[in-house]
Design a protein around this motif. Structure first.
Motif, mmCIF file in Angstrom:
data_model
loop_
_atom_site.group_PDB
_atom_site.id
_atom_site.type_symbol
_atom_site.label_atom_id
_atom_site.label_comp_id
_atom_site.label_asym_id
_atom_site.label_seq_id
_atom_site.Cartn_x
_atom_site.Cartn_y
_atom_site.Cartn_z
ATOM 1 N N ASP A 40 -13.222 8.127 -3.783
ATOM 2 C CA ASP A 40 -12.296 7.000 -3.704
ATOM 3 C C ASP A 40 -10.955 7.445 -4.289
ATOM 4 N N ASP A 41 -9.962 7.614 -3.427
ATOM 5 C CA ASP A 41 -8.643 8.059 -3.877
ATOM 6 C C ASP A 41 -7.930 7.027 -4.752
ATOM 7 N N LEU A 42 -8.418 5.783 -4.747
ATOM 8 C CA LEU A 42 -7.785 4.727 -5.526
ATOM 9 C C LEU A 42 -8.606 4.354 -6.759
ATOM 10 N N ALA A 43 -9.519 5.234 -7.165
ATOM 11 C CA ALA A 43 -10.414 4.940 -8.290
ATOM 12 C C ALA A 43 -9.693 4.939 -9.634
ATOM 13 N N THR A 44 -8.573 5.642 -9.715
ATOM 14 C CA THR A 44 -7.838 5.733 -10.979
ATOM 15 C C THR A 44 -6.380 5.331 -10.761
ATOM 16 N N LEU A 45 -5.701 5.064 -11.864
ATOM 17 C CA LEU A 45 -4.267 4.756 -11.782
ATOM 18 C C LEU A 45 -3.497 5.946 -11.238
ATOM 19 N N GLN A 46 -3.855 7.157 -11.689
ATOM 20 C CA GLN A 46 -3.160 8.359 -11.239
ATOM 21 C C GLN A 46 -3.373 8.579 -9.740
ATOM 22 N N GLY A 47 -4.602 8.412 -9.288
ATOM 23 C CA GLY A 47 -4.904 8.579 -7.861
ATOM 24 C C GLY A 47 -4.160 7.560 -7.010
ATOM 25 N N THR A 48 -4.106 6.328 -7.476
ATOM 26 C CA THR A 48 -3.394 5.274 -6.750
ATOM 27 C C THR A 48 -1.899 5.576 -6.702
ATOM 28 N N ALA A 49 -1.335 5.990 -7.842
ATOM 29 C CA ALA A 49 0.102 6.329 -7.888
ATOM 30 C C ALA A 49 0.407 7.486 -6.942
ATOM 31 N N ARG A 50 -0.460 8.499 -6.933
ATOM 32 C CA ARG A 50 -0.258 9.651 -6.044
ATOM 33 C C ARG A 50 -0.309 9.215 -4.576
ATOM 34 N N TRP A 51 -1.301 8.378 -4.236
ATOM 35 C CA TRP A 51 -1.437 7.921 -2.846
ATOM 36 C C TRP A 51 -0.188 7.137 -2.416
ATOM 37 N N ILE A 52 0.300 6.257 -3.268
ATOM 38 C CA ILE A 52 1.491 5.465 -2.944
ATOM 39 C C ILE A 52 2.706 6.381 -2.791
ATOM 40 N N ARG A 53 2.885 7.307 -3.719
ATOM 41 C CA ARG A 53 4.016 8.250 -3.645
ATOM 42 C C ARG A 53 3.988 9.048 -2.348
ATOM 43 N N GLU A 54 2.799 9.492 -1.946
ATOM 44 C CA GLU A 54 2.661 10.300 -0.731
ATOM 45 C C GLU A 54 2.979 9.522 0.541
ATOM 46 N N ARG A 55 2.978 8.213 0.477
ATOM 47 C CA ARG A 55 3.304 7.399 1.652
ATOM 48 C C ARG A 55 4.801 7.330 1.883
ATOM 49 N N GLY A 56 5.602 7.700 0.898
ATOM 50 C CA GLY A 56 7.044 7.748 1.096
ATOM 51 C C GLY A 56 7.808 6.799 0.202
ATOM 52 N N SER A 57 9.115 7.038 0.134
ATOM 53 C CA SER A 57 9.963 6.303 -0.801
ATOM 54 C C SER A 57 10.103 4.825 -0.449
ATOM 55 N N ASP A 58 10.012 4.480 0.835
ATOM 56 C CA ASP A 58 10.134 3.061 1.199
ATOM 57 C C ASP A 58 9.042 2.230 0.542
ATOM 58 N N LEU A 59 7.828 2.742 0.535
ATOM 59 C CA LEU A 59 6.708 2.016 -0.038
ATOM 60 C C LEU A 59 6.697 2.101 -1.559
ATOM 61 N N ALA A 60 7.081 3.251 -2.098
ATOM 62 C CA ALA A 60 6.961 3.499 -3.532
ATOM 63 C C ALA A 60 8.167 3.037 -4.342
ATOM 64 N N ALA A 61 9.239 2.606 -3.686
ATOM 65 C CA ALA A 61 10.488 2.269 -4.385
ATOM 66 C C ALA A 61 10.264 1.266 -5.513
ATOM 67 N N GLY A 62 10.560 1.690 -6.722
ATOM 68 C CA GLY A 62 10.492 0.816 -7.889
ATOM 69 C C GLY A 62 9.089 0.499 -8.377
ATOM 70 N N VAL A 63 8.066 1.094 -7.792
ATOM 71 C CA VAL A 63 6.681 0.754 -8.134
ATOM 72 C C VAL A 63 6.190 1.601 -9.297
ATOM 73 N N THR A 64 5.672 0.928 -10.312
ATOM 74 C CA THR A 64 4.946 1.574 -11.399
ATOM 75 C C THR A 64 3.525 1.060 -11.304
#
Length: 199
Positions: free
Chosen positions: A23-47
């Motif tokens: 599960d790539d979303l099992a951890t905060l780090q994995g979730t952050a990495r997955w969101i970042r890899e989708r591109g800046s439009d999706l990840a903009a301002g997201v913590t």
């Protein structure tokens, strides 16, 4: 090839290569990495915090249930076939997530370019924008032409959904096809070895 955010979201549950499910979303780090890899439009301002991770996982659960409903009467992915959310709950969750962001459609027409639609958001919270964007991507996929070709991979231990690109495609990728053929070969030879009618 055009990116399909809905398929990418459901594919965060995948075969781990050792017979289990990752599960790539099992951890905060994995979730952050997955969101970042989708591109800046999706990840903009997201913590990414636990609340956001939980919301994305809950949305994924709803989308996977709707994908399973879409491939029916074919079998759903074995990753969650035993615990699928009821379709009415999945629809309610998906629509609620998409509806949390007020957006206005806009026409973008660059000089010398092709006109294209875009959504202008009035939402300031990047977490809400992210979850709503994922939900809208799922709605777009499930109401679009690719839904007719959505399948659950038939390979042993695979848990992915994929869009069928040609008439005889049964697997999400060639390695799954190889694994399926090897398993079929093994079953045939195992059955032949245990057949009491053979000398």
């Amino acid at each position: 090839m055009e990116r399909c955010l809905a398929l990418e979201l459901v594919s965060t549950i995948r075969h781990d290569g050792d017979g289990g499910v990752a599960d790539d979303l099992a951890t905060l780090q994995g979730t952050a990495r997955w969101i970042r890899e989708r591109g800046s439009d999706l990840a903009a301002g997201v913590t990414v915090d636990e609340n956001l991770r939980s919301e994305v996982v809950a949305l994924r659960q709803a989308v996977r249930a709707l994908f399973a409903h879409s491939v029916s009467p074919g079998p759903p992915s074995p990753a969650d076939a035993h615990r699928l959310m009821p379709v009415d709950r999945a629809l309610a969750r998906l629509n609620a997530a998409a509806g949390r962001e007020p957006v206005a459609p806009q026409l973008d027409w660059p000089s010398g370019g092709t006109p294209a639609p875009r959504l202008l958001s009035a939402e300031k919270d990047p977490h809400l924008r992210l979850v709503a964007a994922l939900a809208r991507a799922a709605i777009d996929f499930l109401t679009g032409p690719q839904r007719e070709d959505l399948r659950a991979c038939a390979a042993p231990r695979c848990v992915r959904y994929f869009v069928k690109k040609h008439g005889r495609q049964e697997w999400c990728k060639p390695s799954c096809g190889n694994r399926a053929r090897a398993a079929r070969h093994y079953r045939r030879h195992a059955a032949a070895d245990t057949d009491p009618s053979r000398p």
